[in-house]
Design a protein around this motif. Structure first.
Motif, PDB file in Angstrom:
ATOM      1  N   ALA A   1     -14.516  13.660   1.078  1.00  0.00           N
ATOM      2  CA  ALA A   1     -13.558  12.556   0.990  1.00  0.00           C
ATOM      3  C   ALA A   1     -12.415  12.800   1.969  1.00  0.00           C
ATOM      4  N   LEU A   2     -12.059  11.779   2.741  1.00  0.00           N
ATOM      5  CA  LEU A   2     -10.923  11.927   3.654  1.00  0.00           C
ATOM      6  C   LEU A   2      -9.668  12.208   2.837  1.00  0.00           C
ATOM      7  N   SER A   3      -8.862  13.133   3.321  1.00  0.00           N
ATOM      8  CA  SER A   3      -7.618  13.478   2.635  1.00  0.00           C
ATOM      9  C   SER A   3      -6.666  14.060   3.664  1.00  0.00           C
TER      10      SER A   3
ATOM     11  N   VAL B   1      -2.336  -1.803  -3.702  1.00  0.00           N
ATOM     12  CA  VAL B   1      -3.668  -1.280  -3.417  1.00  0.00           C
ATOM     13  C   VAL B   1      -3.654   0.248  -3.463  1.00  0.00           C
ATOM     14  N   PHE B   2      -4.604   0.810  -4.225  1.00  0.00           N
ATOM     15  CA  PHE B   2      -4.710   2.266  -4.387  1.00  0.00           C
ATOM     16  C   PHE B   2      -6.161   2.690  -4.167  1.00  0.00           C
ATOM     17  N   GLY B   3      -6.354   3.968  -3.834  1.00  0.00           N
ATOM     18  CA  GLY B   3      -7.692   4.491  -3.568  1.00  0.00           C
ATOM     19  C   GLY B   3      -8.341   5.082  -4.802  1.00  0.00           C
ATOM     20  N   GLU B   4      -9.657   4.899  -4.888  1.00  0.00           N
ATOM     21  CA  GLU B   4     -10.407   5.482  -6.006  1.00  0.00           C
ATOM     22  C   GLU B   4     -10.550   6.989  -5.851  1.00  0.00           C
ATOM     23  N   LYS B   5     -10.245   7.505  -4.685  1.00  0.00           N
ATOM     24  CA  LYS B   5     -10.315   8.960  -4.516  1.00  0.00           C
ATOM     25  C   LYS B   5      -9.418   9.646  -5.542  1.00  0.00           C
ATOM     26  N   ASP B   6      -8.250   9.057  -5.773  1.00  0.00           N
ATOM     27  CA  ASP B   6      -7.332   9.582  -6.786  1.00  0.00           C
ATOM     28  C   ASP B   6      -7.517   8.743  -8.057  1.00  0.00           C
ATOM     29  N   TRP B   7      -8.694   8.864  -8.650  1.00  0.00           N
ATOM     30  CA  TRP B   7      -9.099   7.963  -9.744  1.00  0.00           C
ATOM     31  C   TRP B   7      -8.150   8.057 -10.936  1.00  0.00           C
TER      32      TRP B   7
ATOM     33  N   LEU C   1      -1.426   9.658   7.680  1.00  0.00           N
ATOM     34  CA  LEU C   1      -2.405   8.588   7.441  1.00  0.00           C
ATOM     35  C   LEU C   1      -3.753   8.868   8.121  1.00  0.00           C
ATOM     36  N   HIS C   2      -4.805   8.382   7.475  1.00  0.00           N
ATOM     37  CA  HIS C   2      -6.171   8.539   7.986  1.00  0.00           C
ATOM     38  C   HIS C   2      -6.972   7.279   7.652  1.00  0.00           C
ATOM     39  N   ALA C   3      -8.277   7.314   7.936  1.00  0.00           N
ATOM     40  CA  ALA C   3      -9.102   6.104   7.763  1.00  0.00           C
ATOM     41  C   ALA C   3      -9.171   5.642   6.302  1.00  0.00           C
ATOM     42  N   GLY C   4      -8.938   6.544   5.356  1.00  0.00           N
ATOM     43  CA  GLY C   4      -8.887   6.124   3.949  1.00  0.00           C
ATOM     44  C   GLY C   4      -7.720   5.179   3.714  1.00  0.00           C
ATOM     45  N   HIS C   5      -6.558   5.537   4.252  1.00  0.00           N
ATOM     46  CA  HIS C   5      -5.391   4.653   4.130  1.00  0.00           C
ATOM     47  C   HIS C   5      -5.643   3.320   4.846  1.00  0.00           C
ATOM     48  N   VAL C   6      -6.272   3.417   6.012  1.00  0.00           N
ATOM     49  CA  VAL C   6      -6.555   2.196   6.778  1.00  0.00           C
ATOM     50  C   VAL C   6      -7.442   1.245   5.964  1.00  0.00           C
ATOM     51  N   SER C   7      -8.385   1.816   5.216  1.00  0.00           N
ATOM     52  CA  SER C   7      -9.262   0.950   4.406  1.00  0.00           C
ATOM     53  C   SER C   7      -8.442   0.201   3.343  1.00  0.00           C
ATOM     54  N   LEU C   8      -7.401   0.827   2.826  1.00  0.00           N
ATOM     55  CA  LEU C   8      -6.544   0.155   1.845  1.00  0.00           C
ATOM     56  C   LEU C   8      -5.764  -0.985   2.516  1.00  0.00           C
ATOM     57  N   VAL C   9      -5.277  -0.717   3.720  1.00  0.00           N
ATOM     58  CA  VAL C   9      -4.547  -1.754   4.466  1.00  0.00           C
ATOM     59  C   VAL C   9      -5.447  -2.963   4.708  1.00  0.00           C
TER      60      VAL C   9
ATOM     61  N   VAL D   1       0.865  -1.175   0.000  1.00  0.00           N
ATOM     62  CA  VAL D   1       0.000   0.000   0.000  1.00  0.00           C
ATOM     63  C   VAL D   1       0.907   1.231   0.000  1.00  0.00           C
ATOM     64  N   PRO D   2       1.081   1.872  -1.145  1.00  0.00           N
ATOM     65  CA  PRO D   2       1.942   3.063  -1.176  1.00  0.00           C
ATOM     66  C   PRO D   2       1.223   4.292  -0.610  1.00  0.00           C
ATOM     67  N   THR D   3       1.898   5.023   0.272  1.00  0.00           N
ATOM     68  CA  THR D   3       1.333   6.255   0.848  1.00  0.00           C
ATOM     69  C   THR D   3       2.426   7.316   0.982  1.00  0.00           C
ATOM     70  N   MET D   4       1.957   8.533   1.260  1.00  0.00           N
ATOM     71  CA  MET D   4       2.904   9.621   1.547  1.00  0.00           C
ATOM     72  C   MET D   4       2.847  10.006   3.027  1.00  0.00           C
ATOM     73  N   GLY D   5       2.252   9.141   3.858  1.00  0.00           N
ATOM     74  CA  GLY D   5       2.134   9.465   5.279  1.00  0.00           C
ATOM     75  C   GLY D   5       0.959  10.387   5.529  1.00  0.00           C
TER      76      GLY D   5
ATOM     77  N   THR E   1     -13.681   5.225  -2.067  1.00  0.00           N
ATOM     78  CA  THR E   1     -13.304   6.408  -1.281  1.00  0.00           C
ATOM     79  C   THR E   1     -13.986   6.389   0.083  1.00  0.00           C
ATOM     80  N   VAL E   2     -13.198   6.602   1.121  1.00  0.00           N
ATOM     81  CA  VAL E   2     -13.745   6.717   2.475  1.00  0.00           C
ATOM     82  C   VAL E   2     -14.069   8.193   2.720  1.00  0.00           C
ATOM     83  N   ARG E   3     -15.260   8.446   3.250  1.00  0.00           N
ATOM     84  CA  ARG E   3     -15.745   9.821   3.385  1.00  0.00           C
ATOM     85  C   ARG E   3     -16.115  10.166   4.824  1.00  0.00           C
TER      86      ARG E   3
HETATM   87  P1  AMP Z   1      -1.590   9.580  -0.343  1.00  0.00           P
HETATM   88  O1  AMP Z   1      -0.897   9.237   0.916  1.00  0.00           O
HETATM   89  O2  AMP Z   1      -2.505  10.745  -0.255  1.00  0.00           O
HETATM   90  O3  AMP Z   1      -0.662   9.611  -1.526  1.00  0.00           O
HETATM   91  O4  AMP Z   1      -2.566   8.377  -0.634  1.00  0.00           O
HETATM   92  C1  AMP Z   1      -2.126   7.045  -0.573  1.00  0.00           C
HETATM   93  C2  AMP Z   1      -3.243   6.161  -1.065  1.00  0.00           C
HETATM   94  O5  AMP Z   1      -4.401   6.350  -0.250  1.00  0.00           O
HETATM   95  C3  AMP Z   1      -3.664   6.476  -2.509  1.00  0.00           C
HETATM   96  O6  AMP Z   1      -3.887   5.260  -3.203  1.00  0.00           O
HETATM   97  C4  AMP Z   1      -4.939   7.247  -2.312  1.00  0.00           C
HETATM   98  O7  AMP Z   1      -5.824   7.151  -3.404  1.00  0.00           O
HETATM   99  C5  AMP Z   1      -5.522   6.562  -1.083  1.00  0.00           C
HETATM  100  N1  AMP Z   1      -6.506   7.416  -0.414  1.00  0.00           N
HETATM  101  C6  AMP Z   1      -6.360   8.706  -0.043  1.00  0.00           C
HETATM  102  N2  AMP Z   1      -7.516   9.171   0.493  1.00  0.00           N
HETATM  103  C7  AMP Z   1      -8.393   8.147   0.456  1.00  0.00           C
HETATM  104  C8  AMP Z   1      -9.765   7.999   0.851  1.00  0.00           C
HETATM  105  N3  AMP Z   1     -10.460   8.999   1.396  1.00  0.00           N
HETATM  106  N4  AMP Z   1     -10.369   6.796   0.662  1.00  0.00           N
HETATM  107  C9  AMP Z   1      -9.671   5.768   0.092  1.00  0.00           C
HETATM  108  N5  AMP Z   1      -8.383   5.843  -0.294  1.00  0.00           N
HETATM  109  C10 AMP Z   1      -7.754   7.017  -0.126  1.00  0.00           C
END
Ligand code: AMP
Length: 280
Positions: A183-185, A145-151, A33-41, A27-31, A175-177
């Motif tokens: 949308a969580l960001s 695993v990637f999020g649809e938020k960043d479609w 972290l929030h519940a959107g990232h957790v859903s990917l995990v 699960v690639p992230t930039m840190g 996307t987790v909202r």
């Molecule tokens: P980021 O750390 O913002 O680069 O995001 C890392 C991953 O988390 C990417 O695949 C995003 O699309 C995903 N992500 C960010 N926000 C959400 C969200 N609200 N719901 C689901 N996935 C998300």
């Protein structure tokens, strides 16, 4: 939970798992972290035996005047959250680990990267394809695993993997909202109280446009009215609000099967993006 800072360490851990025949997800992230990232995990844990989360604030995907310098970097908080989720390994390289002196290779994709966020953030997706290629090569996961938020990013990663025959499966997650639809960001943390109230209008507008399009309202009309609505609600500017095919990202036409409404709008210093499906 293991924490690897060096490429060799993540490689040896993955090699050991491979010897044991385990399926590995990343699960690639930039840190930040929030519940959107957790859903990917959690989605990764369903499809794999071992889950690696990468935390790397990739400088090459930020423009010169963007928010790289102020992006949240509370690593202890991120690590505690991932540990609580039962993540197996966190890969947390430094910039020099990923881009050592003399690094000179770019990964450039045409077409999908030129529109929407690509048009507004020149070079952004070059940075994304570059770092994703590197992370995939370093980690060697079976599934990412990637999020649809960043479609748009998700489609670009899918195409990158297909075009370059990368042996990794891409899994997209919904996307987790927030309860009001926002949308969580990580960037939502930049929003002050008033701006936070305004921000909810983005998801509402996109959902309304999607419904209108499904009900036969001409796309240009629905999108133009929603753009005005966003400015009226308090957004400073709208970068784009468009209905496009979810796969090709070309402007969508009737019957709108697989179409989505995409929006990006600026609120003070914060740029928010979101997208929703056209319900046909
Ligand atoms: P980021 O750390 O913002 O680069 O995001 C890392 C991953 O988390 C990417 O695949 C995003 O699309 C995903 N992500 C960010 N926000 C959400 C969200 N609200 N719901 C689901 N996935 C998300």
């Amino acid at each position: 939970m293991g924490v690897a800072k060096k490429v060799v360490d993540v490689r040896s851990c993955v090699a050991e798992w491979r010897r044991n025949g385990l399926r590995i997800a990343v699960v690639p992230t930039m840190g930040g972290l929030h519940a959107g990232h957790v859903s990917l995990v959690r989605a990764a844990q369903v499809v794999a035996d071992r889950v690696i989360v990468t935390i790397f604030l990739n400088p090459t995907q930020f423009g010169a005047h963007e928010d790289l310098g102020m992006y949240p970097a509370e690593r202890n908080r991120d690590l505690a959250l991932l540990e609580a989720e039962g993540v197996d390994l966190v890969f947390m390289p430094t910039r020099e680990d990923i881009y050592p002196p003399g690094f000179a290779t770019r990964v450039v994709m045409d077409d999908l990267t030129d529109l929407m966020c690509g048009a507004l953030r020149p070079g952004h997706f070059d940075g994304v394809t570059q770092v994703v290629t590197k992370l995939f090569n370093i980690v060697g996961a079976d599934v990412a695993v990637f999020g649809e938020k960043d479609w748009q990013q998700l489609q670009i990663v899918r195409k990158l993997v297909a075009d370059l025959n990368m042996p990794v499966e891409i899994l997209g997650c919904p996307t987790v909202r927030e309860p009001d639809g926002l949308a969580l960001s990580t960037r939502n943390g930049y929003l002050s109280g008033d701006a936070r109230d305004v921000a909810r209008a983005l998801y509402r507008s996109l959902s309304l446009v999607a419904e209108e399009i499904a009900n036969g309202v001409p796309t240009e009309l629905a999108c133009a009215q929603a753009e005005d609505g966003l400015r009226g609600a308090g957004f400073d500017s709208v970068d784009y609000l468009e209905c496009r095919d979810g796969e090709t990202l070309r402007l969508a036409m009737a019957p709108f099967k697989g179409a989505r409404v995409f929006g990006a709008a600026v609120l003070g210093e914060t740029r928010l993006i979101d997208n929703v499906a056209v319900p046909v």
